[in-house]
Structure formats: C-alpha cells, structure tokens
Design a protein around this motif. Structure first.
Motif, PDB file in Angstrom:
ATOM      1  N   THR A  37      60.577  73.297  -9.391  1.00 27.33           N
ATOM      2  CA  THR A  37      59.506  74.276  -9.540  1.00 27.33           C
ATOM      3  C   THR A  37      58.753  73.994 -10.826  1.00 27.33           C
ATOM      4  N   SER A  38      57.605  74.655 -10.980  1.00 32.05           N
ATOM      5  CA  SER A  38      56.802  74.462 -12.191  1.00 32.05           C
ATOM      6  C   SER A  38      57.588  74.843 -13.439  1.00 32.05           C
ATOM      7  N   GLY A  39      58.385  75.933 -13.303  1.00 30.21           N
ATOM      8  CA  GLY A  39      59.190  76.363 -14.440  1.00 30.21           C
ATOM      9  C   GLY A  39      60.241  75.345 -14.826  1.00 30.21           C
ATOM     10  N   ASN A  40      60.889  74.742 -13.822  1.00 28.38           N
ATOM     11  CA  ASN A  40      61.894  73.722 -14.094  1.00 28.38           C
ATOM     12  C   ASN A  40      61.273  72.480 -14.721  1.00 28.38           C
ATOM     13  N   ILE A  41      60.107  72.104 -14.214  1.00 26.26           N
ATOM     14  CA  ILE A  41      59.413  70.936 -14.771  1.00 26.26           C
ATOM     15  C   ILE A  41      59.049  71.186 -16.230  1.00 26.26           C
ATOM     16  N   LEU A  42      58.600  72.393 -16.517  1.00 27.08           N
ATOM     17  CA  LEU A  42      58.218  72.734 -17.880  1.00 27.08           C
ATOM     18  C   LEU A  42      59.426  72.682 -18.806  1.00 27.08           C
ATOM     19  N   ASN A  43      60.550  73.237 -18.377  1.00 25.61           N
ATOM     20  CA  ASN A  43      61.760  73.200 -19.201  1.00 25.61           C
ATOM     21  C   ASN A  43      62.234  71.770 -19.411  1.00 25.61           C
ATOM     22  N   GLU A  44      62.103  70.949 -18.385  1.00 22.81           N
ATOM     23  CA  GLU A  44      62.480  69.546 -18.512  1.00 22.81           C
ATOM     24  C   GLU A  44      61.606  68.838 -19.552  1.00 22.81           C
ATOM     25  N   PHE A  45      60.317  69.211 -19.573  1.00 26.22           N
ATOM     26  CA  PHE A  45      59.405  68.646 -20.571  1.00 26.22           C
ATOM     27  C   PHE A  45      59.827  69.037 -21.986  1.00 26.22           C
ATOM     28  N   PHE A  46      60.170  70.308 -22.186  1.00 24.08           N
ATOM     29  CA  PHE A  46      60.595  70.759 -23.505  1.00 24.08           C
ATOM     30  C   PHE A  46      61.878  70.055 -23.946  1.00 24.08           C
ATOM     31  N   GLU A  47      62.817  69.911 -23.025  1.00 17.72           N
ATOM     32  CA  GLU A  47      64.068  69.227 -23.350  1.00 17.72           C
ATOM     33  C   GLU A  47      63.823  67.770 -23.710  1.00 17.72           C
ATOM     34  N   GLU A  48      62.871  67.166 -23.025  1.00 19.22           N
ATOM     35  CA  GLU A  48      62.558  65.753 -23.275  1.00 19.22           C
ATOM     36  C   GLU A  48      61.985  65.552 -24.673  1.00 19.22           C
ATOM     37  N   PRO A 101      51.186  72.011 -11.646  1.00 25.25           N
ATOM     38  CA  PRO A 101      50.580  70.827 -12.275  1.00 25.25           C
ATOM     39  C   PRO A 101      49.721  70.002 -11.323  1.00 25.25           C
ATOM     40  N   GLU A 102      50.120  69.946 -10.070  1.00 23.91           N
ATOM     41  CA  GLU A 102      49.380  69.141  -9.097  1.00 23.91           C
ATOM     42  C   GLU A 102      48.007  69.721  -8.800  1.00 23.91           C
ATOM     43  N   GLN A 103      47.845  71.033  -8.991  1.00 25.17           N
ATOM     44  CA  GLN A 103      46.599  71.702  -8.647  1.00 25.17           C
ATOM     45  C   GLN A 103      45.615  71.797  -9.813  1.00 25.17           C
ATOM     46  N   TYR A 145      51.547  67.456 -22.082  1.00 24.70           N
ATOM     47  CA  TYR A 145      52.374  67.939 -20.977  1.00 24.70           C
ATOM     48  C   TYR A 145      51.993  67.275 -19.662  1.00 24.70           C
ATOM     49  N   LEU A 146      50.694  67.233 -19.350  1.00 22.55           N
ATOM     50  CA  LEU A 146      50.261  66.662 -18.076  1.00 22.55           C
ATOM     51  C   LEU A 146      50.506  65.157 -18.011  1.00 22.55           C
ATOM     52  N   LYS A 147      50.369  64.474 -19.134  1.00 17.22           N
ATOM     53  CA  LYS A 147      50.672  63.033 -19.160  1.00 17.22           C
ATOM     54  C   LYS A 147      52.155  62.799 -18.896  1.00 17.22           C
ATOM     55  N   TRP A 148      52.984  63.671 -19.475  1.00 17.74           N
ATOM     56  CA  TRP A 148      54.424  63.538 -19.223  1.00 17.74           C
ATOM     57  C   TRP A 148      54.746  63.819 -17.757  1.00 17.74           C
ATOM     58  N   VAL A 149      54.119  64.857 -17.196  1.00 17.14           N
ATOM     59  CA  VAL A 149      54.346  65.195 -15.792  1.00 17.14           C
ATOM     60  C   VAL A 149      53.938  64.044 -14.884  1.00 17.14           C
ATOM     61  N   LYS A 150      52.822  63.398 -15.219  1.00 19.62           N
ATOM     62  CA  LYS A 150      52.360  62.248 -14.432  1.00 19.62           C
ATOM     63  C   LYS A 150      53.343  61.086 -14.559  1.00 19.62           C
ATOM     64  N   GLY A 183      56.389  61.399 -12.563  1.00 16.44           N
ATOM     65  CA  GLY A 183      56.196  61.277 -11.128  1.00 16.44           C
ATOM     66  C   GLY A 183      56.050  62.582 -10.386  1.00 16.44           C
ATOM     67  N   TYR A 184      55.815  63.689 -11.128  1.00 18.14           N
ATOM     68  CA  TYR A 184      55.680  64.975 -10.474  1.00 18.14           C
ATOM     69  C   TYR A 184      54.265  65.234  -9.959  1.00 18.14           C
ATOM     70  N   ILE A 185      53.294  64.512 -10.474  1.00 20.52           N
ATOM     71  CA  ILE A 185      51.924  64.620  -9.971  1.00 20.52           C
ATOM     72  C   ILE A 185      51.393  63.217  -9.711  1.00 20.52           C
ATOM     73  N   SER A 186      50.410  63.123  -8.838  1.00 24.68           N
ATOM     74  CA  SER A 186      49.897  61.811  -8.434  1.00 24.68           C
ATOM     75  C   SER A 186      48.664  61.379  -9.209  1.00 24.68           C
ATOM     76  N   ARG A 187      48.037  62.329  -9.919  1.00 26.13           N
ATOM     77  CA  ARG A 187      46.820  61.992 -10.650  1.00 26.13           C
ATOM     78  C   ARG A 187      46.783  62.780 -11.951  1.00 26.13           C
ATOM     79  N   LEU A 188      46.045  62.255 -12.898  1.00 27.91           N
ATOM     80  CA  LEU A 188      45.858  62.928 -14.180  1.00 27.91           C
ATOM     81  C   LEU A 188      44.398  63.351 -14.287  1.00 27.91           C
TER      82      LEU A 188
END
Length: 297
Positions: A4-15, A50-52, A86-91, A94-99
């Motif tokens: 989920t978006s929340g899990n992805i966000l927490n993963e980003f903070f941990e990273e 993030p994808e939207q 954040y969005l660069k990390w998400v990209k 592999g959680y989003i297909s475009r930046l």
C-alpha cells in the motif's frame, strides 16, 4: 504484505535512515511529504497513490504553496525536493513505471509581485460589470479592494461582516487560525450591499451562514473563484489569477500613502519585510493575453 502507499512510504523512510540520515531528517521528510499528501487528497478527492501523481499535480501543488500559502521560496523548494526524492526512490524501487516532470525551483523574488495598473483594473472591472452576476461582482470587488486571499474571501460568514453606507469592515480568519479586521472601501461596500439585497430574495440561501453560499449548502470553492477571475481576465485581455488582485490591492494602498504597518495588518503579514516588497520599483503590469471567445461565467 500488500504494498500500500503507507507501506511504501514507511519503506522509504527506513531506507533513507539506514543510509545514514538522522532521525530529525527522516521526520522532516515525513512532515514535508504529509503536507503534499493532505493537499493531494483534498484536491483530487482520493487517497494518494504514487502511480497516479502527475506533473500537473506537482505544478499545481507548487503554485498552491506559493500563491495560497505564501511560503518562502526556500520552504517551497525544500518541500518539492523531498517529494522529488521520494518519487525517484519509488521509481527506482519499481513501484511506479514513470517519473513525472517536476517544475523548476522558485527563485527569490527581487521585484514587487505583479499587479494591475489603473488602466488594467478599469478594463477588468468593465468586463465584470458587463458579464458577472451580482455575487461574483461583489467577490471580485472584495478581492481587488481588500487584498484578501481567495481562500479567505470565499469563507467569509455573514456574522463576520459589518457594513453600512459610510462604514464597512470584515473579520478575516487567515493562516494559522489568526484573525484580523479588514476595512472595506466604498466601491466594495456598494457591491456587497447590492449582493446582500439580492441574496435575501433567494430562498435557497436564506439560512446559509456564508456570505458567498453555493448550491450545495457550503460556500463557493476557491477554485470557482479562481475560474471567475481567470475568465474575466481573458475577456479583458489579461493573464491573471486572484492573487494578482491581492497584490493589486497592496500596491494601491502603498501608492495612496498607507504606511507599511497598516498594509501589513490588512494583508495579514506577520513580517514587515514581506510587505516592504511592494515599495520596490519594478514592472507592475501583468502579461496580456488574446481575448478569448465564449467563456461561461
């Protein structure tokens, strides 16, 4: 576990924490991203995904921070940088297909904010008189005369208004739950009295507490007000938005001899340096645009 978006966000903070960022830095990222998510969900009426997120969202959010929240360029650029990281990390994860494309950073403003000259003001008011309904004309007059933020103007309650033939003021609830009393000049008072008289004839608005009610029982939205101003500007050959009317009111006050303290109080500025920008020489006129065709107001 579902991503989920929340899990992805927490993963980003941990990273970023594991990479050596201090806890205070992680919390700063969390705070800056929360501001964006709250804005995104309110504007788009959906949870952030993030994808939207598009380049349009990023540009509109930057405009919101600059024109509505009136934040300093350094603060805006920091919030946008946190979002970009954040969005660069998400990209990359592999959680989003475009930046999405990010808008350019905002530079410190060295000249007065753009405002309407006297001829341009008259041109805009002439179009408003021909094309606006009573409510929208009163709104325009209030924005141009009193220097209110559009979010402040649309949310005025009837109980906040004290208006008569020879006096007028409105209590404005601004940023940070601060309130201030703003005087209403004669032309705006006249437009407001005409709207209030007409408003009494409309049964749908009889029990509404708002000065500018909408059909759904709330007050008209800031976006509606922005569109009214934009459309009128197009008819007048001007590229404008409500904040230019706020700058116009401030510039008119300075040119008429009002002191900085008074102008700061009217505008709701907590720092006189913010108000002092209007005293600097510069190009006050806005960009002209070709007059549009049929536009519904």
């Amino acid at each position: 576990m579902e991503n989920t978006s929340g899990n992805i966000l927490n993963e980003f903070f941990e990273e970023i924490y594991s990479e050596g960022a201090a806890r205070s830095t992680v919390e700063a990222y969390r705070k800056d991203l929360t501001y964006f998510f709250k804005w995104y969900e309110e504007v788009n009426d959906q949870l952030q995904d993030p994808e939207q997120i598009t380049s349009i969202d990023l540009r509109e959010y930057q405009n919101f921070l600059q024109n509505e929240k009136e934040l300093k360029p350094a603060t805006i650029n920091r919030r946008m940088a946190a979002l970009e990281k954040y969005l660069k990390w998400v990209k990359q994860a592999g959680y989003i297909s475009r930046l999405p494309n990010f808008p350019k950073t905002i530079r410190e403003q060295k000249v007065p904010p753009k405002s309407l000259g006297r001829t341009e003001q008259n041109r805009l008011l002439r179009e408003a008189e021909k094309r606006c309904n009573t409510r929208d004309f009163a709104l325009l007059r209030l924005l141009m005369s009193c220097g209110l933020r559009v979010s402040e103007a649309v949310a005025i309650r009837l109980m906040d208004l004290d208006i008569g033939e020879r006096h007028g003021q409105v209590i404005v609830r601004g940023k940070g739950n601060k309130w201030r009393e703003v005087p209403i000049p004669p032309d705006a008072r006249k437009a407001l009295r005409e709207w209030l008289a007409y408003r009494e004839l409309l049964p749908a608005y009889t029990n509404s507490p708002w000065l500018f009610p909408s059909r759904n029982g709330e007050y008209i939205s800031a976006r509606y007000a922005e569109q009214v101003v934009k459309n009128l500007g197009q008819f007048a050959g001007l590229n404008i938005h409500p904040h230019i009317l706020r700058h116009t009111a401030a510039t008119n006050m300075i040119r008429s001899g009002a002191d900085l303290v008074t102008v700061a109080q009217v505008l709701g500025h907590s720092n006189l340096n913010t108000t002092a920008i209007y005293t600097k020489p510069g190009n006050y006129s806005v960009n002209h645009v070709a007059v549009a065709g049929a536009i519904n107001l």
